[in-house]
Scaffold this motif. Structure first.
Motif, short mmCIF file in Angstrom:
data_model
loop_
_atom_site.label_atom_id
_atom_site.label_comp_id
_atom_site.label_asym_id
_atom_site.label_seq_id
_atom_site.Cartn_x
_atom_site.Cartn_y
_atom_site.Cartn_z
N ALA A 182 36.67 38.63 31.53
CA ALA A 182 36.09 39.99 33.17
C ALA A 182 36.38 39.30 34.81
CB ALA A 182 34.70 39.21 33.47
N LEU A 183 37.50 38.38 34.08
CA LEU A 183 38.39 38.63 35.83
C LEU A 183 39.21 39.64 35.89
CD1 LEU A 183 39.01 34.83 36.10
CD2 LEU A 183 37.56 36.13 37.71
N LEU A 184 39.97 39.75 34.63
CA LEU A 184 41.30 41.31 34.39
C LEU A 184 40.81 42.41 34.41
CD1 LEU A 184 43.77 41.96 33.26
CD2 LEU A 184 43.29 41.64 31.03
N ARG A 189 42.58 30.22 35.27
CA ARG A 189 44.03 31.06 36.32
C ARG A 189 44.98 31.80 35.14
NH1 ARG A 189 45.33 27.88 40.41
NH2 ARG A 189 44.06 26.10 40.71
N PRO A 190 44.84 32.00 33.47
CA PRO A 190 45.98 33.45 33.22
C PRO A 190 45.64 33.95 33.16
CG PRO A 190 45.40 31.12 31.67
CD PRO A 190 44.42 30.69 33.27
N TRP A 191 44.12 34.32 33.90
CA TRP A 191 43.22 36.26 33.54
C TRP A 191 43.80 36.52 34.64
CZ3 TRP A 191 42.28 38.67 29.14
CH2 TRP A 191 41.87 37.80 27.60
N VAL A 192 44.64 35.95 35.95
CA VAL A 192 44.24 36.44 37.20
C VAL A 192 45.69 36.76 37.32
CG1 VAL A 192 44.36 35.73 39.63
CG2 VAL A 192 42.62 35.22 38.26
N GLY A 193 46.22 37.61 38.10
CA GLY A 193 47.63 38.19 38.28
C GLY A 193 47.93 37.78 39.84
N PRO A 194 49.38 38.00 39.88
CA PRO A 194 49.75 36.89 41.25
C PRO A 194 49.07 37.51 42.63
CG PRO A 194 51.79 38.38 40.23
CD PRO A 194 50.74 37.78 39.09
N ASP A 196 46.75 38.72 42.78
CA ASP A 196 44.78 38.88 43.10
C ASP A 196 44.59 38.22 43.71
OD1 ASP A 196 43.78 40.71 41.53
OD2 ASP A 196 43.04 39.46 39.51
N PRO A 197 43.44 39.38 44.45
CA PRO A 197 42.69 37.91 45.84
C PRO A 197 42.25 37.30 45.20
CG PRO A 197 41.63 40.37 45.88
CD PRO A 197 42.52 40.18 44.41
N VAL A 198 42.35 36.47 44.48
CA VAL A 198 40.87 35.64 43.48
C VAL A 198 40.96 33.85 43.89
CG1 VAL A 198 40.32 34.91 41.54
CG2 VAL A 198 40.79 37.31 41.61
N ARG A 199 40.32 33.09 44.16
CA ARG A 199 41.18 32.14 45.12
C ARG A 199 40.22 30.58 43.91
NH1 ARG A 199 38.26 33.29 49.20
NH2 ARG A 199 36.90 33.06 49.65
N PHE A 200 40.28 29.74 43.49
CA PHE A 200 40.13 28.54 42.74
C PHE A 200 39.55 27.64 44.27
CE2 PHE A 200 42.84 31.03 39.91
CZ PHE A 200 42.28 31.85 39.30
N ARG A 201 39.12 27.00 43.30
CA ARG A 201 38.30 26.02 43.55
C ARG A 201 37.41 24.65 42.84
NH1 ARG A 201 33.97 25.06 49.46
NH2 ARG A 201 35.55 27.15 49.74
N THR A 202 38.47 23.50 42.50
CA THR A 202 37.30 22.89 41.83
C THR A 202 36.40 22.00 42.16
OG1 THR A 202 39.88 22.01 39.75
CG2 THR A 202 38.05 20.82 39.97
N VAL A 203 35.80 21.37 41.38
CA VAL A 203 34.15 20.87 41.89
C VAL A 203 33.67 19.89 40.83
CG1 VAL A 203 33.27 22.92 43.48
CG2 VAL A 203 31.97 22.74 41.07
N GLU A 204 33.34 19.09 41.76
CA GLU A 204 32.85 17.91 40.68
C GLU A 204 31.30 17.64 40.81
OE1 GLU A 204 35.48 14.81 41.27
OE2 GLU A 204 37.05 15.33 39.67
N ALA A 205 30.53 16.93 40.87
CA ALA A 205 28.98 17.10 40.60
C ALA A 205 29.00 15.73 42.05
CB ALA A 205 28.24 15.67 39.24
N GLY A 206 28.26 15.80 43.02
CA GLY A 206 28.42 15.00 44.51
C GLY A 206 29.06 15.97 45.24
#
Length: 443
Positions: free
Chosen positions: A84-86, A110-115, A117-127
């Protein structure tokens, strides 16, 4: 806070397209189709990004163009379809988007977002706790996993208006120590998975009805679910009983099944106005009764009032009475507005056609054609319908779809009922058209 439920079904949907069990056949017969569970919050936050999300948004007339944050619970394909990101990147001028989720979610995206593309990522964990443009998000644990413990989470979201929801799909029953994370949360809405019905033995990473009841009871004890909380079962699968029975079962826990496309206004009274209309013998009354079947106490208003000396009518009344629970109260009263204004329990009005005929009788308008008093009664009814603060379902007839009546009184009734139906529909949260025994939600 407005939550649009884009899907309320399990990974395989409900009905499963390959299945002919009683539950799937009942869902097909009713036209009740639930796609993979996902939701949109205030057009700004998307909760889960499964394969059904884009199609569901299109079917329900929902735009995803304003979404700025996507909260993904885990990397199973019904919650994450990163292609869907593509497709989003093909739209010129797309604004920034943040994808939030456990590490395996981010890795899959990550593989579905071009260099560029204004998309950023945030990894989260419980807490963890996040601030997202006026929304406060807490990441909670899930008793569910893709590959390892901790790679699935739940989300606690508080909006700019202070309203708060819990997005709890997918998870098995929590250990007692986890409930401290939601102590005194007093959520306005809880979306809690209920996948397996009475087959809770199929997975300890999902809830069946027994586990759902256990979770709801524990959240009530913790103050997470309070009197005003709307509890909505999602991630529903075909191991559940047919929907009418499921409504009854969930109502025992103070919950109800979610429905694709519905809009929940968090913090508002869960009272809903539902209008059911259709042709003769189309199943209107039965469907309306099933919509309230989970309530032990309902006021059933026979809106045409009593009819003495009409054997056919008495047979129909007896048939309807046998279908209804003995705990329901039947009121034969044409003053429907007064019933709605004083109601403290859910109300079923059956039907507006007989009510209108009775009001025309009462005012002698068949002979005179003077409808001023009848229309004053209609205005009073509409006001009571609009302000009613308990769940209410009204049934009516569609009499204008056939031949033109050959009498003046028939044409008068057809026209006035058509106007009344349109006015009630405009003030309703949901409008259902019954066609050949099948419900079609048209508004």
């Amino acid at each position: 806070m407005k939550i649009t439920l884009l899907g309320a079904g399990a990974a395989d949907g409900w009905p499963n397209p390959f299945c002919h069990c009683d539950s799937c056949e009942d869902a097909r017969r009713r036209g009740e189709h639930r796609g993979q569970t996902a939701a949109l919050v205030d057009d700004a936050i998307l909760l889960d990004l499964g394969a059904d999300v884009m199609g569901s948004a299109v079917r329900h007339g929902v735009s995803l163009s304003a979404v700025r944050h996507v909260l993904v619970t885990h990397a199973h394909s019904d919650h994450l379809a990163p292609a869907a990101l593509l497709y989003r990147s093909w739209i010129p001028g797309s604004r920034g988007l943040e994808i939030i989720g456990p590490a395996n979610v981010i890795e899959a995206c990550r593989p579905w977002v071009g260099p560029d593309d204004p998309v950023r990522f945030r990894t989260v964990e419980a807490g963890e706790a996040l601030s997202l443009g006026g929304y406060e998000v807490r990441v909670l644990p899930a008793r569910h996993r893709v590959f390892r413990p901790g790679d699935a989470v739940l989300y606690d979201v508080t909006g700019p208006d202070g309203r708060r929801l819990l997005w709890a799909t997918d998870t098995g029953a929590w250990p007692q120590s986890w409930f401290s994370a939601v102590a005194d949360a007093a959520y306005d809405a809880v979306f809690l998975e209920e996948t397996f019905g009475d087959r809770g033995d199929l997975s300890d990473g999902h809830l069946g009805l027994a586990g759902f009841e256990e979770m709801v009871a524990a959240m009530r004890r913790a103050g997470a679910i309070v009197g005003r909380t709307e509890v909505i079962a999602v991630h529903l699968g075909h191991h559940n009983p047919p929907i009418a029975r499921l409504r009854q079962r969930l109502a025992q826990f103070g919950a109800r099944p979610g429905r694709d496309g519905e809009i929940i206004e968090a913090g508002r009274s869960p009272a809903r106005r539902v209008f059911v209309t259709g042709g003769a013998r189309s199943g209107k009354s039965r469907h309306a009764e099933e919509m309230l079947a989970g309530n032990a106490e309902v006021v059933y208003v026979a809106a045409g009032g009593p009819r003495h000396g009409d054997p056919d009518w008495e047979v129909r009344v007896a048939e309807h009475t046998r279908r209804r629970p003995a705990s329901w109260t039947t009121v034969e009263d044409t003053d429907v507005a007064a019933v709605l204004r004083t109601a403290s329990r859910p109300v079923l009005v059956d039907c507006l056609g007989t009510w209108l005929a009775a009001r025309i009788d009462h005012h002698g308008a068949w002979e005179t054609g003077d409808l001023d008093a009848v229309r004053a009664d209609v205005a009073d009814l509409l006001d009571a319908w609009r302000t009613c603060d308990v769940p209410v379902v009204a049934v009516s007839n569609e009499v204008g779809s056939g031949i033109v009546p050959d009498t003046a009184s028939g044409r008068l009734f057809r026209d006035e009922l058509g106007r009344l139906n349109a006015q009630i529909a405009a003030l309703s949260d949901e409008v259902v058209l019954m066609v050949a025994g099948r419900p079609m939600t048209i508004g």
